[in-house]
Structure formats: C-alpha cells, structure tokens
Design a protein around this motif. Structure first.
Motif: not given
Length: 138
Positions: A103-118
């Motif tokens: 999970p990608v966070i900005d502060g404490h807010r979830l903004v996206g996901m990074v997968a292995l393929a990414d």
C-alpha cells in the motif's frame, strides 16, 4: 528520481475492517485483484488481505467466511511505502518484508498500491531479477 507515486496504481479500494471475509472476497472478484488494503473506521490502514489469506486462514481451517471479519486477518503492522519514496526503497521494502504488494500512503492516507510487476518494470534488469529471486524463496 522515480517514486512509488509514479509507478503505483492510484485509487486503491479498501476492505473495511468490520466487513466479512465474504464481502472482501466479492470486492476482490469485482475489482479483479488479489489483495486489498484493510482500512479501519478511523480511516487508517490496518493491513492487507489477500486471496491466499482467505483460502489458507479461513476456508482451509473450516471457518465460515460470512462470520469471520476482515480485521481478524490483519497483520500486527501493515507494511507500507511512502508515496514519495524512491523505487529503490520500494525494492528494499518488498525484499526485506518478502511482500508482493505494498500500500502506498501519503501521510496516513492510502493513495494507491504498488505490485511486484510495477516495481519490476521500474527497476533496472539486474535489480528486477534480484527482487523476483528474493520474493520467490522461502
């Protein structure tokens, strides 16, 4: 410098901590993904639920997915990456925690996901190979 924000899939949806595993499984199916961040009622990340978690921790143990809550599958601490962290940091975090999705966070807010393929697409060939090797070993 390429960052997690540059390679992530934005707008990740959450499985609510108070939802049932059945509800989370439906969401996984509808979205066509293998993992969902678990978000609490306080809008904070509690962990990640995967299709494998559902099979191994619920179905494989004979539990009723309509009665098990998603929060029961949350890890003690969610492994995340900051939106402005470098791809090298994504690589290091995936490797050290042996995870395929972050999970990608900005502060404490979830903004996206990074997968292995990414991550593999963003890394140089040798580093991508190292990441795949690290995650493929026990």
């Amino acid at each position: 410098m390429t960052t997690a924000r540059d390679i992530m899939t934005p707008g990740a949806e959450c499985a609510g901590a108070e939802e049932t595993v059945t509800q989370a499984a439906r969401k996984l199916t509808e979205l066509g993904v293998g993992a969902l961040p678990i978000c609490g009622t306080d809008d904070r990340l509690k962990g990640v639920i995967t299709d494998r978690d559902i099979v191994v921790k619920v179905l494989g143990k004979g539990k009723d997915p309509a009665k098990v809550l998603v929060k029961e599958l949350a890890q003690s601490e969610a492994v995340t990456i900051g939106a402005d962290d470098s791809v090298d940091e994504v690589f290091a975090t995936m490797t050290s925690h042996k995870v395929r999705r972050l999970p990608v966070i900005d502060g404490h807010r979830l903004v996206g996901m990074v997968a292995l393929a990414d991550a593999a697409r963003a890394l140089s060939d040798p580093k991508a190979g190292q990441l795949l090797e690290a995650l493929s070993t026990d």
